[in-house]
Design an enzyme around this catalytic site. Structure first.
Site, PDB file in Angstrom:
ATOM      1  N   GLY A 241       0.752  -1.244   0.000  1.00 52.42           N
ATOM      2  CA  GLY A 241       0.000   0.000   0.000  1.00 52.42           C
ATOM      3  C   GLY A 241       0.784   1.297   0.000  1.00 52.42           C
ATOM      4  O   GLY A 241       0.192   2.373  -0.153  1.00 52.42           O
ATOM      5  N   GLU A 278       4.155  -6.581   1.854  1.00 51.10           N
ATOM      6  CA  GLU A 278       3.610  -7.016   0.546  1.00 51.10           C
ATOM      7  C   GLU A 278       3.534  -5.843  -0.428  1.00 51.10           C
ATOM      8  O   GLU A 278       2.466  -5.506  -0.936  1.00 51.10           O
ATOM      9  CB  GLU A 278       2.188  -7.575   0.713  1.00 51.10           C
ATOM     10  N   PRO A 279       4.634  -5.177  -0.717  1.00 50.12           N
ATOM     11  CA  PRO A 279       4.554  -3.995  -1.580  1.00 50.12           C
ATOM     12  C   PRO A 279       4.375  -4.346  -3.058  1.00 50.12           C
ATOM     13  O   PRO A 279       4.916  -5.341  -3.536  1.00 50.12           O
ATOM     14  CB  PRO A 279       5.917  -3.315  -1.368  1.00 50.12           C
ATOM     15  N   GLY A 280       3.636  -3.532  -3.745  1.00 51.48           N
ATOM     16  CA  GLY A 280       3.480  -3.663  -5.186  1.00 51.48           C
ATOM     17  C   GLY A 280       3.889  -2.362  -5.857  1.00 51.48           C
ATOM     18  O   GLY A 280       5.003  -2.198  -6.358  1.00 51.48           O
ATOM     19  N   ARG A 281       2.987  -1.385  -5.781  1.00 50.67           N
ATOM     20  CA  ARG A 281       3.172  -0.113  -6.479  1.00 50.67           C
ATOM     21  C   ARG A 281       4.529   0.548  -6.185  1.00 50.67           C
ATOM     22  O   ARG A 281       5.188   1.056  -7.086  1.00 50.67           O
ATOM     23  CB  ARG A 281       2.053   0.841  -6.077  1.00 50.67           C
ATOM     24  N   ARG A 317      -6.090   2.998 -15.524  1.00 49.99           N
ATOM     25  CA  ARG A 317      -6.179   3.759 -14.269  1.00 49.99           C
ATOM     26  C   ARG A 317      -6.887   5.117 -14.405  1.00 49.99           C
ATOM     27  O   ARG A 317      -7.695   5.462 -13.543  1.00 49.99           O
ATOM     28  CB  ARG A 317      -4.791   3.931 -13.630  1.00 49.99           C
ATOM     29  N   TYR A 321     -10.112   5.238 -12.133  1.00 55.85           N
ATOM     30  CA  TYR A 321      -9.992   5.958 -10.853  1.00 55.85           C
ATOM     31  C   TYR A 321      -9.785   7.453 -11.032  1.00 55.85           C
ATOM     32  O   TYR A 321      -9.441   8.129 -10.061  1.00 55.85           O
ATOM     33  CB  TYR A 321      -8.780   5.441 -10.051  1.00 55.85           C
ATOM     34  N   CYS A 347     -13.846   3.685 -28.314  1.00 51.75           N
ATOM     35  CA  CYS A 347     -15.134   4.375 -28.444  1.00 51.75           C
ATOM     36  C   CYS A 347     -15.836   4.534 -27.099  1.00 51.75           C
ATOM     37  O   CYS A 347     -16.867   3.895 -26.840  1.00 51.75           O
ATOM     38  CB  CYS A 347     -16.019   3.614 -29.420  1.00 51.75           C
ATOM     39  N   TYR A 375       0.088  -1.657 -12.014  1.00 51.58           N
ATOM     40  CA  TYR A 375      -1.324  -1.677 -12.414  1.00 51.58           C
ATOM     41  C   TYR A 375      -1.503  -1.055 -13.803  1.00 51.58           C
ATOM     42  O   TYR A 375      -2.498  -0.381 -14.064  1.00 51.58           O
ATOM     43  CB  TYR A 375      -2.200  -0.991 -11.351  1.00 51.58           C
TER      44      TYR A 375
HETATM   45  N1  LLP Z   1      -1.411  -7.035  -0.589  1.00 51.41           N
HETATM   46  C1  LLP Z   1      -2.737  -7.148  -0.825  1.00 51.41           C
HETATM   47  C2  LLP Z   1      -3.515  -8.118  -0.051  1.00 51.41           C
HETATM   48  C3  LLP Z   1      -3.341  -6.317  -1.784  1.00 51.41           C
HETATM   49  O1  LLP Z   1      -4.649  -6.428  -1.998  1.00 51.41           O
HETATM   50  C4  LLP Z   1      -2.558  -5.395  -2.520  1.00 51.41           C
HETATM   51  C5  LLP Z   1      -3.167  -4.540  -3.532  1.00 51.41           C
HETATM   52  C6  LLP Z   1      -1.174  -5.335  -2.242  1.00 51.41           C
HETATM   53  C7  LLP Z   1      -0.641  -6.159  -1.268  1.00 51.41           C
HETATM   54  C8  LLP Z   1      -0.258  -4.392  -2.961  1.00 51.41           C
HETATM   55  O2  LLP Z   1      -0.621  -3.069  -2.745  1.00 51.41           O
HETATM   56  P1  LLP Z   1       0.308  -1.867  -3.286  1.00 51.41           P
HETATM   57  O3  LLP Z   1       1.608  -1.921  -2.530  1.00 51.41           O
HETATM   58  O4  LLP Z   1       0.524  -2.080  -4.732  1.00 51.41           O
HETATM   59  O5  LLP Z   1      -0.485  -0.663  -3.004  1.00 51.41           O
HETATM   60  N2  LLP Z   1      -5.536  -1.224  -9.266  1.00 51.41           N
HETATM   61  C9  LLP Z   1      -5.364  -0.216  -8.236  1.00 51.41           C
HETATM   62  C10 LLP Z   1      -4.648  -0.758  -7.033  1.00 51.41           C
HETATM   63  C11 LLP Z   1      -5.310  -1.977  -6.421  1.00 51.41           C
HETATM   64  C12 LLP Z   1      -4.550  -2.538  -5.254  1.00 51.41           C
HETATM   65  C13 LLP Z   1      -5.108  -3.838  -4.844  1.00 51.41           C
HETATM   66  N3  LLP Z   1      -4.411  -4.495  -3.781  1.00 51.41           N
HETATM   67  C14 LLP Z   1      -4.635   0.966  -8.834  1.00 51.41           C
HETATM   68  O6  LLP Z   1      -4.343   0.944 -10.031  1.00 51.41           O
HETATM   69  O7  LLP Z   1      -4.387   1.959  -8.156  1.00 51.41           O
END
Ligand code: LLP
Length: 420
Positions: A241, A278-281, A317, A321, A347, A375
């Site tokens: 997050g 659990e980082p993603g973004r 995105r 959003y 379209c 994403y």
């Molecule tokens: N762990 C869990 C259980 C999650 O549901 C998520 C993201 C993450 C980790 C990773 O979160 P991050 O570090 O990336 O914030 N599609 C949306 C974002 C959806 C996130 C869903 N869960 C966007 O484009 O902003």
């Protein structure tokens, strides 16, 4: 640009040592471009801040699941956070290990549970009592015990976009905080489950540390109660997050963020527990851009449009959003800027990538849509029968195609016309 992997050299945007114009020339557009160096640096920022602590980084595969991207992380020893057996297959194909993988998600099917148990994932992050029962049954049928952690919903406000906020009572995610202790007791009583941890994930694109500390306080209170009920909680998973800079956001630095959470856990007297992230973004977001070419300029009385060859199917995105992505020219022009909405050919009025952007552009020019590493491609679709974009990884002076552009024939290869 917020990330130095993408920078200008004599007015031409470069990804590390490679000109973005030459990438577009060689691989076509729309094109996702990732920087290995940027991926490495963000991962290292997490890993270095975890060094010497019992803390593990699990890359959230959903943010960017390209095999080459996952492989860059796997080589550095990363763990992974998955939400489907498809993502598990990607992790394994990319050189990741099941025993370093946690399985999250609110709707795991029995088949997915079976695959993950057979592969030997480290932990299932379970979100409801029915899911506990289902997992217990699957584990029993395989003669195994499934390691579980409950995703608890701490009911804190992550102060982010409602669509990506997940830790509030009103969200579908996790076990309600008030039910958590009793749910742990139920899990403990199931013979084929092994309670090992606790987890939460409060949302995404969070730019402050305080919601995490609030969530941690609630989680750690709960851990103390659960342990007094006779279970032992080995790990605390704080989810992902952490936000990035798309525009003018000022999220905490990755290292500061990790250190603040670890210090808080220590201060609360829980320093012996393993901590999972659990980082993603924050790992991949600013490690990627989407290159697109301007097809037409369409001046209008109220609005002028720059129509480009990337669309909402390539980067969803903005449409989903109203997300902001900086848009910059690949080759800077010495000409006055005009204000355009940058839109795609799909379209739908919702098919826009940027609104009211001041750009000096001509048809045929290339633009880079920034902060598209997270994403981006993973949420792309074939709407309007548009083949999905190619993906390239730059490493110093070299660029490698890491996903071929789709061919239209592939898109309907699995379809058939009626025989009569
Ligand atoms: N762990 C869990 C259980 C999650 O549901 C998520 C993201 C993450 C980790 C990773 O979160 P991050 O570090 O990336 O914030 N599609 C949306 C974002 C959806 C996130 C869903 N869960 C966007 O484009 O902003």
């Amino acid at each position: 640009m917020s990330d130095s992997a993408f920078h200008y050299v004599d007015g031409v945007l470069h990804a590390e040592g490679v000109s973005a114009a030459s990438l577009a020339q060689q691989f076509g557009t729309p094109l996702y471009v990732y920087s290995r160096d940027a991926l490495t640096r963000t991962y290292r920022a997490y890993a270095d801040a975890c060094a010497g602590r019992r803390a593990v980084v699990h890359v959230a595969v959903k943010a960017n699941s390209n095999l080459a991207v996952l492989n860059v992380f796997a080589r550095m020893g990363a763990g992974f956070d998955i939400v489907s057996s498809g993502e598990l297959a990607r992790v394994l194909a990319a050189g990741g290990k099941a025993e370093n993988t946690v399985f999250s998600g609110v709707g795991k099917s029995a088949a997915e549970m079976r695959e993950a148990l057979e592969a030997g994932v480290k932990c299932f992050n379970v979100e409801s009592i029915p899911e506990l029962h289902a997992l217990n049954e699957v584990a029993k049928s395989l003669g195994k015990r499934a390691p579980v952690s409950l995703r608890v919903n701490p009911d804190v406000d992550a102060k982010t976009h409602p669509y990506i906020s997940t830790g509030l009572k009103s969200n579908k995610f996790g076990v309600a905080f008030s039910d958590a202790r009793a749910t742990y007791r139920e899990a403990h009583a199931m013979p084929n489950l092994d309670v090992v941890g606790i987890d939460c994930h409060i949302g995404s694109q969070i730019t402050e540390i305080s919601p995490y500390l609030d969530a941690l306080d609630k989680l750690l209170d709960l851990v103390e109660q659960i342990e007094s009920d006779g279970m032992s909680i080995r790990h605390v998973d704080v989810g992902g997050g952490l936000g990035i800079t798309y525009d003018d956001e000022t999220p905490p630095d990755i290292g500061d963020f990790v250190r603040a959470l670890l210090a808080h856990i220590e201060k609360r007297g829980h320093g012996q527990r393993e901590v999972y992230f659990e980082p993603g973004r924050s790992l991949v977001g600013n490690a990627g851009v989407l290159l697109t070419r301007v097809e037409y300029l369409k001046p209008g009385e109220e609005k002028s449009f720059a129509i480009v060859d990337a669309a909402m199917n390539d980067l969803a995105r903005p449409a989903m959003y109203e997300a902001f992505h900086r848009i910059v020219p690949v080759v800077k022009r010495d000409a006055p800027a005009h204000t355009y909405d940058v839109v795609g050919p799909v379209c739908e009025s919702g098919d826009w990538l940027g609104r009211d952007r001041d750009l000096a552009v001509e048809p045929g020019d290339l633009l880079a849509i920034c902060s598209a590493g997270a994403y981006g491609f993973v949420m792309s679709s074939n709407y309007n029968t548009r083949p999905r974009a190619a993906e390239v990884m730059v490493d110093g002076e070299r660029a490698r195609l890491v996903r071929q552009r789709e061919d239209v024939r592939q898109l309907f290869a699995g379809e058939s016309i009626l025989p009569d």
